[in-house]
Design an enzyme around this catalytic site. Structure first.
Site, mmCIF file in Angstrom:
data_model
loop_
_atom_site.group_PDB
_atom_site.id
_atom_site.type_symbol
_atom_site.label_atom_id
_atom_site.label_comp_id
_atom_site.label_asym_id
_atom_site.label_seq_id
_atom_site.Cartn_x
_atom_site.Cartn_y
_atom_site.Cartn_z
ATOM 1 N N TRP A 20 100.974 124.812 81.708
ATOM 2 C CA TRP A 20 102.259 124.809 81.021
ATOM 3 C C TRP A 20 103.235 125.813 81.635
ATOM 4 O O TRP A 20 104.409 125.523 81.843
ATOM 5 C CB TRP A 20 102.030 125.099 79.534
ATOM 6 C CG TRP A 20 103.267 125.248 78.717
ATOM 7 C CD1 TRP A 20 104.462 124.599 78.892
ATOM 8 C CD2 TRP A 20 103.451 126.082 77.573
ATOM 9 N NE1 TRP A 20 105.369 124.980 77.926
ATOM 10 C CE2 TRP A 20 104.766 125.893 77.107
ATOM 11 C CE3 TRP A 20 102.610 126.961 76.887
ATOM 12 C CZ2 TRP A 20 105.272 126.570 75.995
ATOM 13 C CZ3 TRP A 20 103.106 127.620 75.779
ATOM 14 C CH2 TRP A 20 104.423 127.424 75.346
ATOM 15 N N TYR A 54 106.173 119.833 82.382
ATOM 16 C CA TYR A 54 105.976 121.274 82.522
ATOM 17 C C TYR A 54 106.855 121.838 83.638
ATOM 18 O O TYR A 54 106.966 121.256 84.719
ATOM 19 C CB TYR A 54 104.514 121.601 82.807
ATOM 20 C CG TYR A 54 103.577 121.395 81.642
ATOM 21 C CD1 TYR A 54 104.046 121.167 80.349
ATOM 22 C CD2 TYR A 54 102.196 121.429 81.813
ATOM 23 C CE1 TYR A 54 103.181 120.976 79.280
ATOM 24 C CE2 TYR A 54 101.316 121.237 80.747
ATOM 25 C CZ TYR A 54 101.825 121.015 79.490
ATOM 26 O OH TYR A 54 100.962 120.820 78.429
ATOM 27 N N ARG A 130 103.324 112.593 73.374
ATOM 28 C CA ARG A 130 103.770 112.649 71.979
ATOM 29 C C ARG A 130 103.848 111.236 71.408
ATOM 30 O O ARG A 130 104.170 110.285 72.126
ATOM 31 C CB ARG A 130 105.153 113.288 71.882
ATOM 32 C CG ARG A 130 105.205 114.768 72.205
ATOM 33 C CD ARG A 130 104.904 115.615 70.990
ATOM 34 N NE ARG A 130 104.896 117.043 71.293
ATOM 35 C CZ ARG A 130 104.618 117.993 70.410
ATOM 36 N NH1 ARG A 130 104.322 117.663 69.165
ATOM 37 N NH2 ARG A 130 104.619 119.264 70.755
ATOM 38 N N SER A 159 97.978 112.882 73.062
ATOM 39 C CA SER A 159 98.219 114.269 72.676
ATOM 40 C C SER A 159 99.135 114.275 71.455
ATOM 41 O O SER A 159 100.086 113.497 71.401
ATOM 42 C CB SER A 159 98.856 115.038 73.842
ATOM 43 O OG SER A 159 99.076 116.390 73.518
ATOM 44 N N LEU A 213 95.336 130.330 71.710
ATOM 45 C CA LEU A 213 95.612 131.738 71.394
ATOM 46 C C LEU A 213 96.947 131.878 70.669
ATOM 47 O O LEU A 213 97.547 132.952 70.644
ATOM 48 C CB LEU A 213 95.601 132.589 72.660
ATOM 49 C CG LEU A 213 94.291 132.597 73.445
ATOM 50 C CD1 LEU A 213 94.400 133.511 74.655
ATOM 51 C CD2 LEU A 213 93.118 133.003 72.566
ATOM 52 N N GLY A 215 99.947 130.756 71.360
ATOM 53 C CA GLY A 215 101.039 131.150 72.232
ATOM 54 C C GLY A 215 100.984 132.603 72.654
ATOM 55 O O GLY A 215 101.997 133.189 73.038
ATOM 56 N N GLY A 260 96.007 128.955 78.837
ATOM 57 C CA GLY A 260 97.145 129.105 79.730
ATOM 58 C C GLY A 260 97.529 130.555 79.934
ATOM 59 O O GLY A 260 97.900 131.244 78.977
ATOM 60 N N THR A 261 97.400 131.048 81.148
ATOM 61 C CA THR A 261 97.857 132.387 81.499
ATOM 62 C C THR A 261 98.118 132.413 82.999
ATOM 63 O O THR A 261 97.429 131.737 83.762
ATOM 64 C CB THR A 261 96.827 133.473 81.137
ATOM 65 O OG1 THR A 261 97.292 134.748 81.621
ATOM 66 C CG2 THR A 261 95.466 133.190 81.751
ATOM 67 N N ARG A 266 93.198 137.935 83.628
ATOM 68 C CA ARG A 266 92.830 137.201 82.411
ATOM 69 C C ARG A 266 92.157 135.882 82.747
ATOM 70 O O ARG A 266 91.235 135.451 82.058
ATOM 71 C CB ARG A 266 94.074 136.968 81.549
ATOM 72 C CG ARG A 266 94.617 138.229 80.905
ATOM 73 C CD ARG A 266 95.862 137.948 80.099
ATOM 74 N NE ARG A 266 96.458 139.168 79.569
ATOM 75 C CZ ARG A 266 97.651 139.241 79.039
ATOM 76 N NH1 ARG A 266 98.411 138.136 78.963
ATOM 77 N NH2 ARG A 266 98.122 140.376 78.588
#
Length: 296
Positions: A20, A54, A130, A159, A213, A215, A260-261, A266
């Site tokens: 993302w 994205y 969506r 999704s 998490l 966001g 996502g990071t 991490r």
């Protein structure tokens, strides 16, 4: 790392790396993206989750640039992507209003663009991003069936669909839908009781969890949830993220967290969630903290 079977020949890693924010990183060079890929593969995280939208329709291309430098990477991973959201950005900058498009023409064009941007000849899992209020389930179902038959897409899912959205689309298809990617976290507990997880668990369909998490709020905020996370994390020698992820992994519905990071340190710790022991009482301590009250 354990794999979760979606079909007889498509499986996802137990933890998925999400793209993302890939295009939002200060460094989007192929070398830096490759470092993220390597950090995932070294842990057995082989599944990479994209969406055409994205990065304003740029993130797939950022990832694809790294893939072009080493095409051998493709056979070491599973690529997930999504389509149907249109916003005024990138190749859709001429659009005047955000909307959804599940027509045959749009899905086919989106898949071709994703294949090109991702530098691949196949998408392992394509998701309708969506629910579309104007979806013709016969048309949408038929194009998804055709994409699977063509080999360009190996499996299909959705999704953010509710059970009735899933059943409508599935009724227009020959190919089985294999997963639903929905928001689930200690900050979004509704799927545990609103029927979403129960619907898929009954049919033995794994569920992917986006924003596990919340966001990033579970990592940076302070409150009852974070206090419990910290207590468990300290006792087991991990961080908050590992405990919050393990909370999802412990559920029998086989929830697949999409993490996502952009931080390499991490990323290297994402698999720590697999080390965390979550018994029933610990799970309910976290659940109660997330609810903000004892269970009824």
């Amino acid at each position: 790392m354990e794999k979760i079977d979606l079909t007889s020949d498509v499986a996802l890693s137990r933890i998925v790396y999400g793209m993302w924010r890939l295009a939002d990183d200060a460094d989007t060079s192929p070398a830096h993206v490759r470092a993220k890929i390597d950090a995932c593969l070294e842990q057995g995280i082989t599944t990479f989750d994209h969406a055409d939208i994205y990065g304003g329709y740029t993130a797939e291309g950022v990832f694809g640039a790294a893939m072009r430098e080493d095409p051998s990477l493709r056979d070491q991973m599973e690529i997930v992507t999504k389509c149907d959201i249109i916003v005024s950005a990138g190749r859709h900058s001429h659009r005047k209003v955000k909307h959804y498009d599940t027509s045959r023409a749009h899905i086919e064009a989106s898949v071709e663009a994703s294949l090109r941007e991702l530098a691949t000849d196949r998408i392992d899992l394509l998701l309708i991003h969506r629910p579309d209020p104007l979806m013709d389930h016969h048309e949408t179902g038929a194009v998804l069936d055709d994409l699977v038959a063509s080999g360009k897409v190996r499996a299909v899912g959705v999704s953010n669909f509710r059970p009735w959205d899933w059943e409508l689309l599935q009724s227009g298809m020959k190919t089985p839908l294999v997963t639903n990617q929905i928001e689930i976290s200690l900050g979004c507990l509704q799927p545990f009781t609103n029927g979403d997880l129960a619907f898929h668990q009954r049919q033995a369909q794994p569920v992917m969890a986006w924003s596990p998490l919340c966001g990033g709020a579970l990592m940076t905020g302070e409150g009852p949830v974070q206090s419990v996370l910290d207590e468990i994390a300290e006792a087991q020698g991990v961080d908050r993220a590992a405990v919050a992820t393990a909370f999802l992994l412990a559920h029998p519905a086989r929830i697949i967290p999409v993490m996502g990071t952009n931080n390499l340190e991490r990323i290297a710790k994402l698999s720590d969630a697999l080390k965390v022991q979550i018994d029933r009482e610990t799970w309910f301590r976290l659940y109660e903290a997330g609810l903000g009250q004892p269970v009824p």
